[in-house]
Design an enzyme around this catalytic site. Sequence first.
Site, mmCIF file in Angstrom:
data_model
loop_
_atom_site.group_PDB
_atom_site.id
_atom_site.type_symbol
_atom_site.label_atom_id
_atom_site.label_comp_id
_atom_site.label_asym_id
_atom_site.label_seq_id
_atom_site.Cartn_x
_atom_site.Cartn_y
_atom_site.Cartn_z
ATOM 1 N N ASP A 229 0.870 -1.173 0.000
ATOM 2 C CA ASP A 229 0.000 0.000 0.000
ATOM 3 C C ASP A 229 0.909 1.226 0.000
ATOM 4 O OD1 ASP A 229 -2.335 1.655 0.326
ATOM 5 O OD2 ASP A 229 -1.958 1.756 2.475
ATOM 6 N N SER A 230 0.324 2.392 -0.219
ATOM 7 C CA SER A 230 1.094 3.629 -0.120
ATOM 8 C C SER A 230 1.633 3.833 1.295
ATOM 9 C CB SER A 230 0.195 4.811 -0.469
ATOM 10 O OG SER A 230 -0.862 4.876 0.470
ATOM 11 N N CYS B 191 -4.413 -1.405 -1.979
ATOM 12 C CA CYS B 191 -4.555 0.041 -2.126
ATOM 13 C C CYS B 191 -5.509 0.294 -3.294
ATOM 14 C CB CYS B 191 -3.182 0.645 -2.423
ATOM 15 S SG CYS B 191 -3.219 2.406 -2.769
ATOM 16 N N GLU C 12 -2.207 7.501 9.162
ATOM 17 C CA GLU C 12 -0.733 7.435 9.144
ATOM 18 C C GLU C 12 -0.144 7.951 10.462
ATOM 19 O OE1 GLU C 12 1.519 6.192 6.832
ATOM 20 O OE2 GLU C 12 -0.181 5.386 5.703
ATOM 21 N N CYS D 28 -11.034 2.924 0.430
ATOM 22 C CA CYS D 28 -9.608 3.183 0.657
ATOM 23 C C CYS D 28 -9.205 2.316 1.838
ATOM 24 C CB CYS D 28 -9.382 4.660 0.982
ATOM 25 S SG CYS D 28 -7.723 5.024 1.589
ATOM 26 N N HIS E 3 -7.066 2.551 4.067
ATOM 27 C CA HIS E 3 -6.798 3.210 5.355
ATOM 28 C C HIS E 3 -8.072 3.335 6.195
ATOM 29 C CE1 HIS E 3 -2.988 4.472 3.536
ATOM 30 N NE2 HIS E 3 -2.599 4.929 4.710
HETATM 31 N N1 DGL Z 1 -4.744 3.181 1.133
HETATM 32 C C1 DGL Z 1 -4.823 3.717 -0.137
HETATM 33 C C2 DGL Z 1 -6.111 3.448 -0.885
HETATM 34 O O1 DGL Z 1 -6.673 2.445 -0.681
HETATM 35 C C3 DGL Z 1 -4.082 4.916 -0.527
HETATM 36 C C4 DGL Z 1 -4.308 6.159 0.196
HETATM 37 C C5 DGL Z 1 -3.356 7.228 -0.261
HETATM 38 O O2 DGL Z 1 -2.148 6.985 -0.276
HETATM 39 O O3 DGL Z 1 -3.820 8.317 -0.605
HETATM 40 O O4 DGL Z 1 -6.549 4.170 -1.682
#
Ligand code: DGL
Length: 264
Positions: A13-14, A76, A154, A186, A188
Site C-alpha cells: 500500500d502507499s 490500495c 498514518e 480506501c 486506510h
Molecule cells: N490506502 C490507499 C487506498 O486504498 C491509498 C491512500 C493514499 O495513499 O492516498 O486508496
Amino acid sequence: MPQKTNAPIGVFDSGVGGLSVLKEIRALLPAESLCYVADSGYAPYGDKSRDYISERCEYIVRFFLSQQVKAIVVACNTATSVAVDGLRAWCSVPIIAMEPAIKPAALHTKSGVVGVLATTQTIGSANVNRLIAEHGQDMTVLLRACAGFVERVELGELTGQQTEHLVRQHLLPLLEQGADTLVLGCTHYPFLAETIKSVVGDNISIIDPSAAIARELKRRLSDRNQLTTDSVRGSERFLSSGDVCQAQSIISQLWGKPVVVNLL
Ligand code: DGL
C-alpha cells in the site's frame, strides 16, 4: 516458472492502510509467509499523478518479484484504479487487487443512496465509473473524497476530537442526502471504523471489502495449487520506504503487536 508453495505473498500500500487487508489475509491464511511494503516515503498516493503512482507500483512489484513471491496483493484502491492493468500486463505472478464494494452496496441499500468514500484518484477513476455504470443504475451514488483521513491513520490518530470532527465533516452531508450504506473505498479507512460508527450510528451499514480480497487470494492460490503445505504459523516481514522508526511504531500499533520494520 511457478513459485514454490512456501514462497511468500507480497502485499503493498502507499502506507499503513493495507494492514487492514493484511489482517484479513493473516486470519484466513495463518500458515502463509507475508511480506508487507508500506510506501510511506512516497505517500499519500491519493492526490498524486497517475505516472507517479504507476512508477511506484512498478518499483514495488519488481521488488516483490526479486523476493520470489508467489502472488501480490495491491492493498490500495488508488494503486489499483491507476496501475493494476499495466502491472498485470507483464507481472509473472497473480495480482489480486482492491475494488470499491459498489456491487455489494447496491444489493444492500434500502434507501437507494450509497456513499463511496475514497481518495481523489479513486473517485475519478475509470474503475469506479465502470462499477457505477454496471451496478448503480437503480441507486444514487454519492462519491466523497475524504481529504485528511489517510493522514489521520498514518499518524495513528484513529479516534479523538480532531479525527471525529473530520469524519463528521465528510460523512454528515452524505447522511443528510439519505445514504444508508457507506463503502470504504480506501484501505486506510477501516482503521477509522470506530470513529465512523460513533458518528453515523448503528443504522448505517459500512462495507469493507478486505475480507473478500483475502478470500479471493486464497481462491487464486488454491486454483494454482500454491497454498502452502506448512502447518506452522507463517512469518510476517515489514518494509517501509519512509522513516523506519516512525513506520515501526505505527505498524506495531495497527498490527496489534511489536514488529520490526526494515528499509525498502
Ligand atoms: N490506502 C490507499 C487506498 O486504498 C491509498 C491512500 C493514499 O495513499 O492516498 O486508496
